[in-house]
Design a protein around this motif. Structure first.
Motif, PDB file in Angstrom:
ATOM      1  N   UNK A   1     -10.215  -2.998  -1.792  1.00  0.00           N
ATOM      2  CA  UNK A   1      -9.691  -1.762  -2.472  1.00  0.00           C
ATOM      3  C   UNK A   1     -10.763  -0.627  -1.469  1.00  0.00           C
ATOM      4  N   UNK A   2     -12.013  -0.864  -1.417  1.00  0.00           N
ATOM      5  CA  UNK A   2     -12.897  -0.110  -0.746  1.00  0.00           C
ATOM      6  C   UNK A   2     -12.352   0.019   0.545  1.00  0.00           C
ATOM      7  N   UNK A   3     -11.974  -0.876   1.432  1.00  0.00           N
ATOM      8  CA  UNK A   3     -11.712  -0.783   2.656  1.00  0.00           C
ATOM      9  C   UNK A   3     -10.355  -0.107   2.978  1.00  0.00           C
ATOM     10  N   UNK A   4      -9.478  -0.406   2.127  1.00  0.00           N
ATOM     11  CA  UNK A   4      -8.052   0.309   2.182  1.00  0.00           C
ATOM     12  C   UNK A   4      -8.107   1.493   1.934  1.00  0.00           C
ATOM     13  N   UNK A   5      -9.042   1.975   0.901  1.00  0.00           N
ATOM     14  CA  UNK A   5      -9.034   3.365   0.717  1.00  0.00           C
ATOM     15  C   UNK A   5      -9.508   4.319   1.743  1.00  0.00           C
ATOM     16  N   UNK A   6     -10.610   3.387   2.799  1.00  0.00           N
ATOM     17  CA  UNK A   6     -10.816   4.003   3.946  1.00  0.00           C
ATOM     18  C   UNK A   6      -9.771   4.138   5.191  1.00  0.00           C
ATOM     19  N   UNK A   7      -8.789   3.699   4.792  1.00  0.00           N
ATOM     20  CA  UNK A   7      -7.625   3.500   5.812  1.00  0.00           C
ATOM     21  C   UNK A   7      -7.899   2.290   6.804  1.00  0.00           C
ATOM     22  N   UNK A   8      -8.618   1.352   6.425  1.00  0.00           N
ATOM     23  CA  UNK A   8      -8.929   0.208   7.368  1.00  0.00           C
ATOM     24  C   UNK A   8      -7.678  -0.619   7.239  1.00  0.00           C
ATOM     25  N   UNK A   9      -7.376  -1.248   8.081  1.00  0.00           N
ATOM     26  CA  UNK A   9      -6.443  -2.662   8.137  1.00  0.00           C
ATOM     27  C   UNK A   9      -6.951  -3.926   7.668  1.00  0.00           C
ATOM     28  N   UNK A  10      -6.843  -4.005   6.211  1.00  0.00           N
ATOM     29  CA  UNK A  10      -7.454  -5.098   5.446  1.00  0.00           C
ATOM     30  C   UNK A  10      -6.522  -6.317   5.341  1.00  0.00           C
ATOM     31  N   UNK A  11      -7.079  -7.708   5.710  1.00  0.00           N
ATOM     32  CA  UNK A  11      -6.270  -8.710   5.316  1.00  0.00           C
ATOM     33  C   UNK A  11      -7.306  -9.979   4.621  1.00  0.00           C
ATOM     34  N   UNK A  12      -6.952 -10.763   3.794  1.00  0.00           N
ATOM     35  CA  UNK A  12      -7.661 -11.728   3.276  1.00  0.00           C
ATOM     36  C   UNK A  12      -6.931 -13.004   3.029  1.00  0.00           C
ATOM     37  N   UNK A  13      -7.588 -14.141   2.694  1.00  0.00           N
ATOM     38  CA  UNK A  13      -6.987 -15.403   2.608  1.00  0.00           C
ATOM     39  C   UNK A  13      -7.280 -16.162   1.069  1.00  0.00           C
ATOM     40  N   UNK A  14      -6.464 -16.918   0.752  1.00  0.00           N
ATOM     41  CA  UNK A  14      -6.718 -18.024  -0.098  1.00  0.00           C
ATOM     42  C   UNK A  14      -6.363 -19.447   0.617  1.00  0.00           C
ATOM     43  N   UNK A  15      -7.274 -20.254   0.875  1.00  0.00           N
ATOM     44  CA  UNK A  15      -7.037 -21.282   1.661  1.00  0.00           C
ATOM     45  C   UNK A  15      -7.280 -22.650   1.062  1.00  0.00           C
TER      46      UNK A  15
ATOM     47  N   UNK B   1       0.738  -1.400   0.110  1.00  0.00           N
ATOM     48  CA  UNK B   1       0.153   0.010   0.004  1.00  0.00           C
ATOM     49  C   UNK B   1       0.969   1.244   0.035  1.00  0.00           C
ATOM     50  N   UNK B   2       0.330   2.404  -0.395  1.00  0.00           N
ATOM     51  CA  UNK B   2       0.982   3.658  -0.517  1.00  0.00           C
ATOM     52  C   UNK B   2       1.181   4.103   1.035  1.00  0.00           C
ATOM     53  N   UNK B   3       0.292   3.709   1.845  1.00  0.00           N
ATOM     54  CA  UNK B   3       0.556   4.226   3.231  1.00  0.00           C
ATOM     55  C   UNK B   3       0.913   2.962   3.888  1.00  0.00           C
ATOM     56  N   UNK B   4       2.472   3.408   4.369  1.00  0.00           N
ATOM     57  CA  UNK B   4       3.289   2.277   4.841  1.00  0.00           C
ATOM     58  C   UNK B   4       2.973   1.718   6.156  1.00  0.00           C
TER      59      UNK B   4
END
Length: 331
Positions: free
Chosen positions: A196-210, A161-164
C-alpha cells in the motif's frame, strides 16, 4: 519528524556495485552499543529506472532471499541501465530467527508502514523504506510465500488499483515475471502494508506467493530467480530479452474466496492446490482433538474456483485461514 537512525554503508547515488548494510543502532543486553546490520546491495550504471527488490518481509519465507542473495553476488554494473537496490531480508531479525514477525518487538513488517523513526525496531526499518528507499524506486518487487502456516500455488501478483495506468504497468510486469500462475490479488487487510505504501506513492508494485510450509523447493526457488531476471529485463534495467513463460491468470474477486476456521483442531484437506472446487463443497474437515467420537467441523467453499492456497501444517486454531479460492480468468 526525526531523521532515520538507520545509516547505510553504501551510497545509492554512486556508480558501480556496492555491497553493504543498513545499520540500525540497537542497544541490548548483549551489546550496549550494538547494531542490526541489514544486508543491502546497490548496482548503478548511468541513467535509467530504479528497481527496489526485497525479500524477507516475513522472516520464514525463503524464495525471495534465495533469489536476491544470488542476484546480489552475480549482478554486474555493465549489465544494468539504471539502478537496482537489493535487500534480501527486510525484517532481518525475523529472517535470522526463521519467524514471520520480529523476535525483537513482535513487529510484522508488512503491517508496520509508514513506520516511525523513533518507534520500535520494525517501525524504524519500515520508516527507512517509506522515506528513503521507496522514493528512489520506479518499480518494486517484494517476494513472499506462505511461510510456516500457508501453502500457495506459485504465483506473481499485483492489485486492482484506482489508477488504471499504474495498474496496467504492474500487470505487465506480473506477466513478464512468468510464474506458472498470475494473480489479480485481493488482500484481507491492506492497512500498514508495504504494498500500500508503494502504490500510494505511484510506484509500480508487484509481489509473489511462491509456495510455503516454511521452506523453499528447487522449483519455487527457480521460479523466483527466473522471475526477478525477467522483471528487470522487462523494465529495461537488465540487458537481454524476457524468457516468456506460459502463465494462467487468476482472480480473487471478493471476500468469498477466503474460508476461515471457526474452531480449532486437526485439519483434513479434501482438495489439493490447483484442484477445481464448487460453491458449497467441503474443502476441509476440522476434527476436535480433545476426545474421540466427535463429528468434525466442515469448512465449505463460498464460490466456484481452484484451490490457490491452504492452511499449513496439520493443526488449526479458531480464526486461521483454511483455504483461498481463485477464479481462472478466461482470456
Amino acid at each position: 519528524m526525526r531523521v532515520s537512525p538507520i545509516n547505510p554503508t553504501v551510497d545509492f547515488s554512486t556508480e558501480g556495485v556496492q555491497h553493504g548494510f543498513l545499520r540500525l543502532p540497537y542497544s541490548r543486553d548483549d551489546s550496549a552499543w550494538g547494531s542490526i546490520m541489514i544486508p543491502v546491495t546497490s548496482v548503478k550504471n548511468g541513467e535509467g529506472p530504479t528497481a527496489l527488490l526485497t525479500g524477507g518481509n516475513h522472516g520464514d519465507e525463503y524464495e525471495g532471499p534465495i533469489a536476491l542473495f544470488d542476484l546480489a553476488r552475480r549482478l554486474k554494473a555493465e549489465e544494468v541501465a539504471g539502478r537496482v537496490i537489493i535487500v534480501p531480508a527486510m525484517n532481518y531479525p525475523a529472517f535470522l530467527a526463521g519467524t514471520r514477525t520480529s523476535p525483537v518487538d513482535k513487529g510484522n513488517m508488512n503491517r508496520s508502514f509508514p513506520g516511525a523513526p523513533d518507534g520500535t525496531v520494525t517501525q524504524k526499518i519500515a520508516d527507512y523504506f517509506q522515506r528513503t528507499l521507496l522514493p528512489l524506486a520506479d518499480i518494486v518487487l517484494d517476494f513472499h510465500s506462505g511461510g510456516k502456516t500457508l501453502d500457495f500455488l506459485p504465483f506473481c501478483a499485483a492489485h486492482i488499483l484506482p489508477d488504471k495506468a499504474q495498474e496496467a504497468k504492474a500487470f505487465d510486469l506480473v506477466s513478464a515475471f512468468g510464474a506458472p500462475w498470475s494473480m489479480k490479488m485481493l488482500e484481507i487487510d491492506a492497512v500498514g502494508m508495504y504494498d500500500t505504501a508503494a502504490e500510494e506513492m505511484g510506484k509500480v508494485f508487484i509481489t509473489t506467493e511462491l509456495g510455503g510450509g516454511g521452506t523453499a523447493t528447487a522449483r519455487s526457488a527457480g521460479i523466483a530467480k527466473a522471475g526477478v531476471a525477467n522483471v528487470l529485463k522487462a523494465a529495461g534495467i537488465l540487458k537481454g530479452t524476457v524468457n516468456v513463460a506460459e502463465t494462467t491468470w487468476l482472480d480473487m474477486p471478493d471476500g468469498n474466496c477466503f474460508s476461515f476456521a471457526e474452531d480449532g483442531g486437526l485439519i483434513e484437506p479434501l482438495y489439493d492446490l490447483g484442484d477445481q472446487v464448487r460453491n458449497g463443497d467441503v474443502v476441509a474437515r476440522i476434527y476436535p482433538i480433545g476426545r474421540t467420537g466427535s463429528a468434525p467441523l466442515e469448512v465449505r467453499a463460498k464460490m466456484d474456483g481452484i484451490l490457490a492456497a491452504r492452511h499449513f501444517p496439520g493443526l488449526v486454531k479458531p480464526g486461521d485461514c483454511v483455504s483461498v479460492l481463485a477464479s481462472v480468468v478466461m482470456e
